[in-house]
Scaffold this active site. Structure first.
Site, PDB file in Angstrom:
ATOM      1  N   ARG A  89       1.164  -1.058   0.276  1.00 44.59           N
ATOM      2  CA  ARG A  89       0.067   0.441  -0.520  1.00 44.59           C
ATOM      3  C   ARG A  89       0.739   1.761  -0.320  1.00 44.59           C
ATOM      4  NH1 ARG A  89      -3.165  -2.246   5.067  1.00 44.59           N
ATOM      5  NH2 ARG A  89      -1.141  -2.614   4.928  1.00 44.59           N
ATOM      6  N   LYS A  98       5.197 -19.491   5.901  1.00 44.18           N
ATOM      7  CA  LYS A  98       4.264 -19.437   6.596  1.00 44.18           C
ATOM      8  C   LYS A  98       4.138 -18.881   7.100  1.00 44.18           C
ATOM      9  CE  LYS A  98       7.875 -18.931  10.059  1.00 44.18           C
ATOM     10  NZ  LYS A  98       9.086 -18.953  11.162  1.00 44.18           N
ATOM     11  N   ASP A 116       9.397 -23.377   3.425  1.00 46.19           N
ATOM     12  CA  ASP A 116       9.259 -23.353   4.477  1.00 46.19           C
ATOM     13  C   ASP A 116      11.320 -23.157   4.576  1.00 46.19           C
ATOM     14  OD1 ASP A 116      10.995 -24.876   6.960  1.00 46.19           O
ATOM     15  OD2 ASP A 116       8.740 -25.967   7.319  1.00 46.19           O
ATOM     16  N   HIS A 117      11.717 -22.233   4.702  1.00 46.04           N
ATOM     17  CA  HIS A 117      12.597 -22.242   4.220  1.00 46.04           C
ATOM     18  C   HIS A 117      13.691 -22.848   4.672  1.00 46.04           C
ATOM     19  CE1 HIS A 117      12.492 -19.423   7.743  1.00 46.04           C
ATOM     20  NE2 HIS A 117      14.291 -19.326   8.140  1.00 46.04           N
ATOM     21  N   LYS A 128      17.472 -24.996   3.506  1.00 44.08           N
ATOM     22  CA  LYS A 128      19.456 -25.193   3.770  1.00 44.08           C
ATOM     23  C   LYS A 128      19.741 -25.766   3.287  1.00 44.08           C
ATOM     24  CE  LYS A 128      17.603 -22.685   8.234  1.00 44.08           C
ATOM     25  NZ  LYS A 128      18.249 -21.016   8.265  1.00 44.08           N
ATOM     26  N   GLU A 163      17.721 -19.976  19.521  1.00 50.20           N
ATOM     27  CA  GLU A 163      18.084 -18.948  19.092  1.00 50.20           C
ATOM     28  C   GLU A 163      18.392 -17.821  20.630  1.00 50.20           C
ATOM     29  OE1 GLU A 163      14.691 -16.651  17.614  1.00 50.20           O
ATOM     30  OE2 GLU A 163      14.287 -18.780  16.205  1.00 50.20           O
ATOM     31  N   ASP A 219       4.988 -21.328  15.619  1.00 44.57           N
ATOM     32  CA  ASP A 219       6.178 -20.569  14.617  1.00 44.57           C
ATOM     33  C   ASP A 219       7.278 -21.239  14.102  1.00 44.57           C
ATOM     34  OD1 ASP A 219       7.086 -18.182  13.838  1.00 44.57           O
ATOM     35  OD2 ASP A 219       8.555 -18.255  15.297  1.00 44.57           O
ATOM     36  N   HIS A 260       9.104 -25.819  10.556  1.00 50.45           N
ATOM     37  CA  HIS A 260      10.210 -26.259  10.746  1.00 50.45           C
ATOM     38  C   HIS A 260      10.421 -28.013  11.652  1.00 50.45           C
ATOM     39  CE1 HIS A 260       9.959 -21.899   9.229  1.00 50.45           C
ATOM     40  NE2 HIS A 260      10.496 -21.606  10.100  1.00 50.45           N
ATOM     41  N   LYS A 289      13.868 -19.028  22.090  1.00 49.03           N
ATOM     42  CA  LYS A 289      14.060 -17.679  22.154  1.00 49.03           C
ATOM     43  C   LYS A 289      15.122 -17.240  23.213  1.00 49.03           C
ATOM     44  CE  LYS A 289      11.148 -15.636  18.638  1.00 49.03           C
ATOM     45  NZ  LYS A 289      12.180 -15.542  18.153  1.00 49.03           N
TER      46      LYS A 289
END
Ligand SMILES: NC(=O)c1ccc[n+]([C@@H]2O[C@H](COP(=O)([O-])OP(=O)(O)OC[C@H]3O[C@@H](n4cnc5c(N)ncnc54)[C@H](OP(=O)(O)O)[C@@H]3O)[C@@H](O)[C@H]2O)c1
Length: 504
Positions: free
Chosen positions: A53, A162, A191-192, A196, A230, A249, A254, A354
């Site tokens: 936008r 996702k 799904d990144h 890999k 992470e 998430d 993953h 995390k």
């Protein structure tokens, strides 16, 4: 060296990025196309048309792209290549809810295709909130922008990001909306993790080596651990995270994808559906938790204030845009079982969180101990052999085994055989998004999730979310200080089985 079994031949096309003004486009998508260009694997003719936008001109979009590449790209800006890349970037502003926007998009697209002599192949990348997916595909259909699948004539493909829904019901609705407009063969659910290198190497490790497959089963494997750690906190994604949480998430997509590649049976061939057929069987074989078992086998945690790499950080509830009483989990550990012959009673422990001490992703396969005879006779039992597949950072594979310490007495210690991608192949792995965009341009869906995979994964996740959302008797949320390896309950999950998490 063997010949590539799947030479990818990307076709000249226009990549239309819905969400072209967004974070994903800036950080990942535009740099990925640029790196493919520098590596000489982009089709000779291509264009990128961004949408959002925000009223950006082509010049604004080009400037944003340049800044994004300077900041996020694996390879630096080449002044030699830049002018030709830049002239292939365009932007058309408009809301996904406005039918006129699709007419403008169509006009712009056709003009670009005429000017650049592109054959009309189109990839629509939906880098937009999931709530707008149905509007986007319907808008494309009513503007006549989608060609049916055919071997002749230009192709139309859609890449869906996702999260695909927040439960089975919403995932089905999104899948149905997309399927009303695109055939399954045209849909690429990204799904990144599957992009890999090391993740793809899992299949090579398992099925291109004869030594692993015979021992890849309950007779030899004691258990498997999958860790995605992470160091970062929730960062700027708090609004999304509050709604989603770690289970949705990370685990639904993953983690389950990684688990499938570890646990699947050998496919009959390397065709996309042969591989995906085997993966979906794994998800279907996952033992489902009864509501009263969720608290025993699934740990949910949330970080409190602490320190990561020596730097003090706030707790999740103190993060900006987070409810101070939030029950959202930032950590999950699960004890999973794949109920089939190969994996009978072999626990697969999965943890993801995390604000852990470092960022690292790895799979470790722990083999059964040597028999309690000879060197393994006394009270100091020998360690297990452990095969570790490091997905990031320092991608590679190591095998821990026992060796005699040199000297006259017999002392045994674990040693490591180590393979590093970087040193063995001497070049950096491409980014996951590079590989996946290349596959979409080549029409190879192997590394993308099929509809049934996504829905089966939600069918596994839903009962856990359901148990957590109970007003009464919901398993409690555990807490862990930022910079630790997660709540104590996650250690107990393994301790109950006489095991411990691997130290990363
Ligand atoms: N960022 C990541 O690393 C990442 C990773 C995995 C998946 N994803 C997924 O990818 C999608 C995009 O994420 P993001 O981080 O790029 O989000 P973002 O920064 O908020 O960007 C959203 C994009 O969508 C556009 N948009 C939103 N509503 C729109 C509407 N009604 N009409 C037209 N355009 C609209 C926005 O354009 P305007 O602001 O110009 O309107 C913006 O370009 C999300 O589904 C996210 O979950 C993101």
């Amino acid at each position: 060296m063997s010949e590539p079994t799947h030479p990818l031949v990307p076709q000249p096309c226009t990549l239309v990025i819905f969400g072209g003004s967004g974070d994903l486009a800036r950080r990942k998508l535009i740099p990925a196309v640029y790196n493919l260009l520098l590596d000489g694997i982009l089709p000779p003719n291509y264009a990128i048309l961004g949408n959002g936008r925000t009223p950006l001109s082509d010049a604004d979009f080009r400037q944003t792209a340049r800044e994004a590449i300077a900041k996020y790209s694996r390879q630096k800006i080449s002044e030699k290549v830049w002018p030709d890349f830049e002239r292939r970037l365009f932007f058309v502003a408009g809301s996904l809810q406005d039918p006129k926007a699709y007419k403008a998009l169509r006009q712009r697209l056709e003009q670009i295709e005429t000017d650049l002599k592109l054959p009309g192949n189109r990839i629509f990348y939906l880098a937009i909130p999931p709530t707008s997916i149905a509007d986007a595909v319907e808008g494309l259909r009513s503007a006549g922008l989608v060609q049916p699948p055919s071997s002749e004539g230009p192709f139309s493909r859609v890449i869906v990001e996702k999260p695909i829904g927040r439960d089975l019901d919403s995932a089905r609705k999104i899948n149905e909306a997309v399927s009303r407009v695109f055939d399954e063969s045209q849909i690429f659910r990204i799904d990144h993790y599957l992009g890999k290198e090391t993740v793809q190497n899992l299949l090579v490790l398992r099925f291109a080596n004869s030594i692993f497959e015979p021992i890849w089963n309950y007779k030899f494997i004691d258990h498997v651990q999958i860790t995605v750690a992470e160091a970062e906190g929730v960062g700027t994604r708090a609004t999304y995270y509050e709604e989603a949480g770690t289970l949705r998430d990370m685990v639904q997509n993953h983690m389950l994808q990684l688990l499938c590649l570890v646990a699947m049976e050998p496919p009959t061939d390397l065709g996309a559906d042969s591989i995906r057929d085997e993966k979906v069987k794994v998800v279907r074989s996952l033992r489902r938790y009864a509501p009263q078992q969720v608290g025993t086998y699934v740990v949910r945690g949330q970080y409190t204030a602490g320190a990561v790499s020596g730097k003090p950080v706030v707790g999740y509830r103190e993060e900006e845009k987070v409810n101070p009483n939030s029950e959202t989990e930032t950590y999950v550990a699960l004890r999973m079982l794949v109920d089939n012959w190969r994996w009978s009673d072999v626990p697969i422990y999965v943890r993801v969180g995390k604000r852990l001490p470092k960022s690292a992703t790895e799979i470790s396969v722990h083999f059964k101990r040597a028999p309690m005879v000879l060197f393994n006779r006394d009270s100091t039992a020998l360690d297990q052999n452990v095969l570790v597949i490091r997905i990031q950072p320092d991608e590679g594979i190591s095998l821990r085994m026992m060796a005699k310490i040199p000297g006259t007495s017999l002392r045994i210690e674990p040693v490591k055989m180590d393979f590093h991608y970087g040193t063995s192949f001497g070049k950096a792995s491409p980014e996951a998004y590079e590989r996946l965009l290349l596959d979409a341009m080549s029409g190879d869906p192997t590394l993308f999730a099929r509809r049934d995979e996504v829905e089966e994964a939600w069918a596994f996740i839903d009962p856990i979310e359901h148990a957590w959302s109970q007003k009464e008797n919901a398993p409690p949320l555990s807490f862990y200080p930022a910079g630790s390896w997660g709540p104590e309950e996650a250690d107990e999950l393994l301790a109950n089985d006489g095991r411990t998490w691997r130290r990363l």
